[in-house]
Design a protein around this motif. Structure first.
Motif, short mmCIF file in Angstrom:
data_model
loop_
_atom_site.label_atom_id
_atom_site.label_comp_id
_atom_site.label_asym_id
_atom_site.label_seq_id
_atom_site.Cartn_x
_atom_site.Cartn_y
_atom_site.Cartn_z
N GLU A 100 -25.86 27.89 27.38
CA GLU A 100 -24.91 27.15 26.53
C GLU A 100 -25.60 26.51 25.32
OE1 GLU A 100 -21.73 27.04 26.57
OE2 GLU A 100 -21.49 28.23 28.40
N GLY A 101 -26.90 26.77 25.17
CA GLY A 101 -27.62 26.26 24.01
C GLY A 101 -28.02 24.80 24.12
N VAL A 102 -28.05 24.27 25.34
CA VAL A 102 -28.47 22.88 25.53
C VAL A 102 -29.64 22.81 26.50
CG1 VAL A 102 -26.20 21.93 25.00
CG2 VAL A 102 -26.78 22.45 27.37
N LEU A 103 -30.32 21.68 26.50
CA LEU A 103 -31.52 21.50 27.30
C LEU A 103 -31.19 21.52 28.79
CD1 LEU A 103 -34.62 20.74 26.99
CD2 LEU A 103 -33.89 18.40 27.46
N GLY A 104 -32.06 22.19 29.56
CA GLY A 104 -31.85 22.26 31.01
C GLY A 104 -32.96 21.64 31.82
N GLN A 105 -33.78 20.80 31.21
CA GLN A 105 -34.89 20.17 31.92
C GLN A 105 -34.40 19.42 33.16
OE1 GLN A 105 -36.34 16.97 32.48
NE2 GLN A 105 -38.32 17.82 33.04
N GLU A 106 -35.20 19.34 34.21
CA GLU A 106 -34.68 18.91 35.51
C GLU A 106 -34.22 17.46 35.58
OE1 GLU A 106 -37.08 18.57 38.97
OE2 GLU A 106 -38.84 17.92 37.90
N THR A 107 -34.69 16.60 34.70
CA THR A 107 -34.25 15.21 34.76
C THR A 107 -33.56 14.75 33.49
OG1 THR A 107 -36.38 14.38 33.92
CG2 THR A 107 -36.14 14.59 36.31
N VAL A 108 -33.57 15.55 32.45
CA VAL A 108 -33.06 15.14 31.14
C VAL A 108 -31.92 16.07 30.73
CG1 VAL A 108 -33.61 14.85 28.70
CG2 VAL A 108 -35.30 14.21 30.43
N TYR A 248 -35.41 14.14 23.45
CA TYR A 248 -34.37 13.50 22.64
C TYR A 248 -34.72 13.54 21.16
CZ TYR A 248 -32.45 11.59 26.98
OH TYR A 248 -31.89 11.44 28.23
N TYR A 249 -35.94 13.17 20.84
CA TYR A 249 -36.34 13.06 19.44
C TYR A 249 -36.54 14.42 18.77
CZ TYR A 249 -37.34 8.11 20.45
OH TYR A 249 -37.25 6.78 20.82
N PHE A 250 -36.86 15.44 19.56
CA PHE A 250 -37.09 16.79 19.02
C PHE A 250 -36.29 17.80 19.83
CE2 PHE A 250 -40.79 14.20 18.07
CZ PHE A 250 -41.01 14.45 16.72
N ASN A 251 -35.01 17.52 19.98
CA ASN A 251 -34.18 18.30 20.89
C ASN A 251 -34.03 19.75 20.46
OD1 ASN A 251 -30.92 19.00 21.62
ND2 ASN A 251 -32.31 18.44 23.28
N ARG A 252 -33.76 19.98 19.18
CA ARG A 252 -33.58 21.37 18.73
C ARG A 252 -34.82 22.20 18.99
NH1 ARG A 252 -30.18 21.97 13.13
NH2 ARG A 252 -28.38 20.67 13.69
N GLU A 253 -35.97 21.60 18.68
CA GLU A 253 -37.22 22.33 18.87
C GLU A 253 -37.49 22.59 20.35
OE1 GLU A 253 -37.39 20.07 15.01
OE2 GLU A 253 -36.76 19.63 17.07
N ALA A 254 -37.14 21.61 21.19
CA ALA A 254 -37.36 21.76 22.63
C ALA A 254 -36.47 22.87 23.20
CB ALA A 254 -37.09 20.44 23.35
N VAL A 255 -35.20 22.87 22.81
CA VAL A 255 -34.28 23.90 23.30
C VAL A 255 -34.76 25.28 22.84
CG1 VAL A 255 -31.93 24.82 23.14
CG2 VAL A 255 -32.30 22.36 23.46
N ALA A 257 -37.84 26.21 22.12
CA ALA A 257 -39.06 26.57 22.86
C ALA A 257 -38.73 27.01 24.28
CB ALA A 257 -40.01 25.38 22.89
N TYR A 258 -37.82 26.31 24.94
CA TYR A 258 -37.42 26.71 26.28
C TYR A 258 -36.75 28.08 26.25
CZ TYR A 258 -38.31 22.69 29.34
OH TYR A 258 -38.91 21.74 30.13
N SER A 259 -35.91 28.31 25.23
CA SER A 259 -35.18 29.57 25.14
C SER A 259 -36.11 30.75 24.89
CB SER A 259 -34.13 29.50 24.02
OG SER A 259 -33.20 28.46 24.26
N GLU A 260 -37.18 30.50 24.16
CA GLU A 260 -38.10 31.58 23.79
C GLU A 260 -39.20 31.79 24.81
OE1 GLU A 260 -39.45 30.43 19.94
OE2 GLU A 260 -37.57 31.00 18.93
N ALA A 261 -39.33 30.86 25.76
CA ALA A 261 -40.39 30.98 26.76
C ALA A 261 -40.16 32.19 27.65
CB ALA A 261 -40.46 29.72 27.61
#
Length: 445
Positions: A100-108, A248-255, A257-261
């Protein structure tokens, strides 16, 4: 003294036992009971502990059981370190969110909400069992999302449940180290929620040394958080955030990076630990050697996507040693022996942060003694931090409400209100996606 570890077949249990092996004082833990639903994992971890204990004459006795009441009976301390749904569940948390294009980290973000929704009912059942079977026990909660789960358990156990996390400890240690101070002698002004807090001061002999760090770009950029967030941003904040605030502060970049991993963190750990437990099925396997090798790889790759996004490079060797087991041991010592100390813990607010109610679990420095953990009065957070804390706490409350009522509508609300979920429609699809892959969410109607 008897210690029961729930989730006793978990991979990090040997860290706790290793800390216990170094405690030879009177009143130490003499019996460790491992409880898990998976007998095979219990067997594997028990083998590791046996090799750890070799040559230690007063090593705590270890037993294992799949019977919860048996494990809890007579316990002085209970460590809750469960993972509902296992690492397969974590991998699914990440995938559904990323689809869905959002962060899936286990606690955030979305992943943390999904994890909370399936963990809270189990944690509350455990809390009720503890209250009935071992009413004098202290529960130390390791289970993520730590603040949310601690708050759920506190509704049944009150202040006898305390949440711990090694992130604030590691952050304080790194700041003290770059300032040339002894971490054990520094007062760390840290406040927030679990995985959502800030160091606003570090006092040594009564003097706040954090301004000196913030004024020196070279010094500020020399440790993990300086590399992760960038010196300019830390100077703008006037504080050092917990590493999880990178999401939170770098959400786009984090998503991205996770998507491209090649693999998400959950999928990596699922496959890596499956290899360890498979190896442990061989009677001739060197259990401790296999565990050490697996742990070193696990620690070295921690938050790898975030560090890659920031160009932070590999983790420093000093940051690969864990730490939550040391917090747990210090907490037990303080309560069992009245060895008064100060620790950063997850406890009920009790007026500490004026923007939250008394029952809200927060993460702050606490004075710990035989009567438990007592949060220290702290200065108010700046508006930007207060807004984020209040927003995320509101989400946690919706998760608790959904777990209690079984309401799908309330679960959608929890997702939709999170700062890292940008659409009500996305929230609805997340609930659909998570209920499709998690049997533990079948209660949502």
């Amino acid at each position: 003294m008897k210690l029961t570890i729930l989730g006793g077949g978990g991979f990090r249990v040997p860290l706790v036992y290793g800390a216990l092996l170094g405690d030879h004082a009177e009143g130490r833990v003499t019996h460790v009971v491992l409880h898990d639903l998976d007998a095979g994992r219990l067997s594997a971890v028990t083998r590791v502990l046996a090799e750890q204990a070799a040559g230690v004459p007063d090593a705590p006795e270890v037993s294992a059981t799949t019977d919860l009441d048996e494990a809890l009976t007579g316990a002085d301390f209970v460590f809750s370190a469960i993972r509902v749904g296992g690492l397969e569940g974590r991998a699914n948390d990440e995938k559904v969110a990323l689809d869905e294009g959002v962060l899936g980290q286990e606690t955030v973000g979305a992943g943390g909400i999904a994890y909370g929704l399936r963990t809270v009912p189990v944690a509350e059942d455990i809390a009720r069992r503890v209250a009935r079977v071992a009413p004098d026990a202290w529960v130390i909660n390791f289970t993520n999302p730590a603040g949310l789960v601690t708050e759920a358990m506190s509704r049944h156990l009150g202040d006898r449940v305390i949440g711990i996390c090694d992130s604030p400890v590691g952050l304080g240690r790194r700041i003290a180290r770059v300032l040339g101070a002894n971490p054990g002698e520094a007062w760390i002004d840290y406040v927030g929620l679990n995985h959502l807090g800030w160091v606003r001061g570090l006092r040594i002999n009564g003097r706040d040394e954090l301004p000196r760090l913030l004024a020196d770009p070279d010094l500020l950029g020399s440790f993990e958080e300086g590399k992760l967030f960038g010196t300019d941003w830390l100077q703008s904040l006037g504080a050092i955030p917990n590493e999880y605030l990178h999401y939170y502060y770098f959400n786009r970049e984090a998503v991205r990076a996770y998507s491209e991993a090649e693999k998400t963190r959950g999928a990596f750990l699922r496959d890596q630990q499956a290899g360890f437990y498979d190896e442990m099925k061989r009677p001739d396997a060197a259990a401790l050697t296999a565990w050490d090798r697996t742990r070193a790889e696990r620690e070295a790759t921690y938050m790898a996507e975030a560090r890659e996004t920031a160009g932070a490079g590999e983790r420093d060797a000093d940051d690969l040693s864990g730490g939550y087991e040391k917090v747990a041991l210090a907490l037990m010592r303080a309560i069992a022996r009245d060895e008064r100390t100060t620790l950063i813990l997850n406890v009920r607010n009790r007026g500490t942060l004026s923007v939250l109610d008394a029952e809200a679990v927060i993460e702050v420095p606490c004075l710990v003694d035989a009567n438990g953990a007592h949060p220290v009065t702290v200065d108010p957070l700046p508006d930007h931090a207060s807004g984020l804390v209040c927003s995320v706490k509101a989400v946690e409350r919706e998760v608790l409400a959904a777990a209690e009522s079984g309401s799908r509508t309330t679960a959608v609300k929890a997702f939709a209100l999170h700062p890292l979920v940008d659409s009500v429609n996305v929230a609805r699809r997340l609930v659909d996606g998570y209920t499709a892959v998690h049997p533990g969410l079948a209660y949502l109607k």
